[in-house]
Design a protein around this motif. Structure first.
Motif, PDB file in Angstrom:
ATOM      1  N   ALA A 181      37.148  37.072  47.475  1.00 34.33           N
ATOM      2  CA  ALA A 181      38.397  36.769  46.770  1.00 34.33           C
ATOM      3  C   ALA A 181      38.516  37.623  45.521  1.00 34.33           C
ATOM      4  O   ALA A 181      39.598  38.146  45.211  1.00 34.33           O
ATOM      5  N   VAL A 182      37.399  37.796  44.783  1.00 31.65           N
ATOM      6  CA  VAL A 182      37.444  38.627  43.582  1.00 31.65           C
ATOM      7  C   VAL A 182      37.745  40.075  43.950  1.00 31.65           C
ATOM      8  O   VAL A 182      38.524  40.750  43.278  1.00 31.65           O
ATOM      9  N   ALA A 183      37.146  40.533  45.059  1.00 23.83           N
ATOM     10  CA  ALA A 183      37.364  41.919  45.475  1.00 23.83           C
ATOM     11  C   ALA A 183      38.837  42.180  45.780  1.00 23.83           C
ATOM     12  O   ALA A 183      39.315  43.307  45.643  1.00 23.83           O
ATOM     13  N   ALA A 184      39.558  41.136  46.176  1.00 28.47           N
ATOM     14  CA  ALA A 184      40.967  41.310  46.508  1.00 28.47           C
ATOM     15  C   ALA A 184      41.845  41.436  45.258  1.00 28.47           C
ATOM     16  O   ALA A 184      43.016  41.761  45.348  1.00 28.47           O
ATOM     17  N   ILE A 185      41.265  41.137  44.078  1.00 30.27           N
ATOM     18  CA  ILE A 185      42.034  41.238  42.832  1.00 30.27           C
ATOM     19  C   ILE A 185      41.767  42.600  42.212  1.00 30.27           C
ATOM     20  O   ILE A 185      40.618  42.982  42.030  1.00 30.27           O
ATOM     21  N   PRO A 186      42.815  43.363  41.876  1.00 30.21           N
ATOM     22  CA  PRO A 186      42.589  44.686  41.280  1.00 30.21           C
ATOM     23  C   PRO A 186      41.780  44.555  39.981  1.00 30.21           C
ATOM     24  O   PRO A 186      42.029  43.641  39.204  1.00 30.21           O
ATOM     25  N   PRO A 187      40.813  45.477  39.742  1.00 27.63           N
ATOM     26  CA  PRO A 187      39.911  45.341  38.593  1.00 27.63           C
ATOM     27  C   PRO A 187      40.634  45.182  37.265  1.00 27.63           C
ATOM     28  O   PRO A 187      40.180  44.438  36.398  1.00 27.63           O
ATOM     29  N   GLU A 188      41.775  45.885  37.074  1.00 29.46           N
ATOM     30  CA  GLU A 188      42.424  45.812  35.762  1.00 29.46           C
ATOM     31  C   GLU A 188      43.126  44.461  35.544  1.00 29.46           C
ATOM     32  O   GLU A 188      43.585  44.163  34.464  1.00 29.46           O
ATOM     33  N   LYS A 189      43.201  43.645  36.592  1.00 26.49           N
ATOM     34  CA  LYS A 189      43.871  42.349  36.432  1.00 26.49           C
ATOM     35  C   LYS A 189      42.880  41.197  36.359  1.00 26.49           C
ATOM     36  O   LYS A 189      43.256  40.037  36.427  1.00 26.49           O
TER      37      LYS A 189
END
Lengths: 288, 307
Positions: B187-195
């Motif tokens: 789930a974390v991987a699906a969130i863009p790093p800058e967000k």
């Protein structure tokens, strides 16, 4: 200078709200504080913070964690305690401080009992009491209407209140207003405190009510100027406290109350009725 | 009729399990857990062999809990007392002394790599309730596995006969935790790093942040008891304005008003409730530890990607 004094209030909406809320609350609770102090009921505020618990708890039991029923419950409990204590002191030999202590303790114990019935360990007071940094529109409206009602009532009953504070027996002898005025005044106290608790938290509402009044006492003995001075000290403390909280990263409620505390200490030392100046005058009198 | 069928079922269970576990029906292991998350772990490890009492229940705040006589009574009768440690339960030391319990008090954070408390926590440290370490270690699933291992060891020490059961249960539960860990990382991987920055009301997610790389900002510091300063709130609002934070959440145990004020000032929508220091009640979205972690990461993902 602009950056230090004005910019925080321009940049952030929550600072404007905090300033507006605390200033408007000072407007009504500082004069009420002066009368409380003159009537030697300065500790009423702290007692009231505990006394409203059963009302808040009953609101919580019936409606869950909703602010409005909890506040209304708190108001009712506060009025019952204040009126009960007032009635006992008025119609029996017991003085106001003892009856207030008795009533608030009964009320507090009842509140703890009710909270425990539910078995929840959420700290109710934590939820009920607001913080000056989180004033929403509702809280601002609440404070504004309380201030309106308080100022109006004070203006109407001013002479009776002054007479009631300074010489209750005189008022009773010339007018039948004495007892009603006493209870109207107690109602105002409860209204200011409970509204203040809900919007700003206990420390700040009790602190803004009593400290400016206590400080103003060292500068004058006339009631009118004393109220105006208490107001000025209250306003200054709000502004200074919020700026300190912003620039020095201090919690806001304590910062405002400590500013008022500093004004109080200063007044003890340098006010015309304070330690230093009354000593000096006394001394001169003796040598003359 | 219904009662009769229940009785029949119960007798059936007793006779069936009686053959396998002769000691089980006799005397369950009496376990006291300090708060709901630990209670859930203990339930998973102990199963039917333990009688569990949880002191701070669902949606309760262990930072400011007032113990009741029933709590002291449960404690004095207990065989094992499970606590978080790292000064999470401020009330516990006094309660254990007052109850005169002879039970072993097991600190489940034993073996966890403690993280230093965030700087905002200092106001509270001075009161002596919180140490220099962030106690919310269970917010990392790797740590939760250490908790579970510690619980199994404590149960084995107190009840040697059930040891095999406890170990099997703990292993099965650890398997579920591993799967959950994967789920959260995906789930974390699906969130863009800058967000990957969000706002919550108090600093309870330090371990989550450390483990999974989502940054949490909070106005209240590490304990719910400390009060926010204008400078903290201003800093948060600036961070949101510079688009460093992309979602804002309330927690189940704290006053929501400050978060709502920040949300209305920055135009961020409140993304729902995160469960930090307590589970929800049985009907809520976070009735167990696994549900809690799933609810939290789901809410974060939905709010960040939706913004």
């Amino acid at each position: 200078m602009y950056d230090f004094l004005v910019a925080p209030f321009v940049e952030f909406g929550f600072m404007q709200r905090a300033l507006a809320g605390s200033l408007v609350l000072s407007l009504s609770s500082c004069p009420v504080g002066v009368f409380l102090m003159l009537r030697r009921m300065s500790l009423t505020g702290d007692a009231m913070a505990h006394a409203i618990l059963p009302g808040a708890a009953a609101g919580f039991l019936l409606y869950g964690l909703e602010i409005v029923p909890m506040t209304i419950g708190g108001l009712i409990a506060g009025v019952v305690v204040a009126m009960g204590a007032g009635a006992v002191s008025r119609f029996t030999v017991q003085k106001e401080d003892a009856s207030m202590a008795a009533f608030y303790l009964i009320s507090l114990a009842l509140g703890v009992l009710i909270v425990s019935l539910r078995g929840s360990s959420v700290d109710l007071m934590h939820v009920l009491f607001g913080t000056v940094l989180a004033l929403n529109d509702e809280a601002l409206k609440l404070i504004a209407s309380i201030a309106g009602v308080t100022l109006l009532t004070l203006t109407i009953f001013w002479r009776a209140l002054v007479a009631e504070c300074l010489d209750p027996l005189f008022l009773r002898s010339v007018s039948r207003l004495g007892t009603p005025v006493h209870f109207i005044f107690l109602g105002l106290v409860v209204l200011n405190l409970v509204g203040g608790f809900q919007a700003l938290g206990t420390l700040l509402s009790v602190g803004l009510m009593m400290l400016p009044a206590a400080a103003a006492r060292f500068w004058t003995s006339r009631v009118g100027p004393m109220c105006v001075l208490a107001l000025a000290i209250g306003f200054a403390s709000c502004i200074a406290g919020l700026l300190m909280s912003y620039h020095a990263s201090l919690p806001s409620g304590p910062a405002i109350v400590l500013s008022a505390g500093a004004a109080y200490l200063l007044s003890i030392l340098s006010g015309p009725r304070g330690v230093l100046r009354s000593r000096v005058r006394h001394h001169r009198h003796r040598t003359a | 009729m219904q009662r009769l069928s229940r009785l029949v079922a119960a007798v059936g269970v007793i006779t069936l399990s009686g053959a396998a576990l002769p000691a089980a029906a006799a005397e369950p292991l009496r376990v006291v857990a300090s708060f709901s998350v630990i209670g859930d772990f203990a339930k998973n490890v102990g199963g039917d062999r333990i009688a569990l009492t949880t002191l701070v229940g669902p949606d309760g705040d262990a930072h400011v809990y007032e113990p009741k006589p029933a709590d002291a009574a449960a404690m004095s009768a207990a065989d094992v007392v499970l606590v978080n440690g790292l000064h999470f339960e401020g009330f516990l030391r006094r309660l254990a002394e007052a109850s005169g319990t002879r039970a072993t008090v097991v600190e489940l954070t034993d073996g966890v790599e403690p993280l230093a408390a965030a700087e905002e926590g200092h106001a509270h440290e001075a009161e002596g309730d919180h140490g220099a370490f962030d106690p919310h270690a269970f917010q990392s699933i790797a740590n939760a596995k250490i908790y579970v291992k510690n619980i199994a060891e404590a149960f084995c020490a107190a009840d040697a006969e059930g040891c095999d059961d406890y170990k099997a249960n703990a292993e099965a539960y650890a398997g579920k935790l591993d799967a959950l860990d994967e789920e959260v990382k995906d789930a974390v991987a699906a969130i863009p790093p800058e967000k990957r920055t969000v706002i919550t009301s108090h600093d309870a997610f330090g371990y989550f942040e450390h483990e999974y790389g989502i940054t949490f900002l909070a106005p209240e510091g590490i304990s719910t008891e400390a009060e926010a300063s204008a400078a903290d709130v201003a800093k948060l609002i600036r961070q949101v304005r510079h688009e460093k934070a992309s979602a804002i959440f309330v927690e189940n145990i704290t006053n929501q008003r400050l978060i709502e004020q920040i949300a209305s000032e920055t135009g961020l929508k409140v993304g729902g409730t995160l469960y930090s220091d307590a589970l929800s009640d049985a009907d809520g979205p976070a009735a167990t530890y696994i549900d809690m972690m799933r609810n939290n990461i789901g809410a974060i993902k939905a709010a960040v990607l939706g913004s």
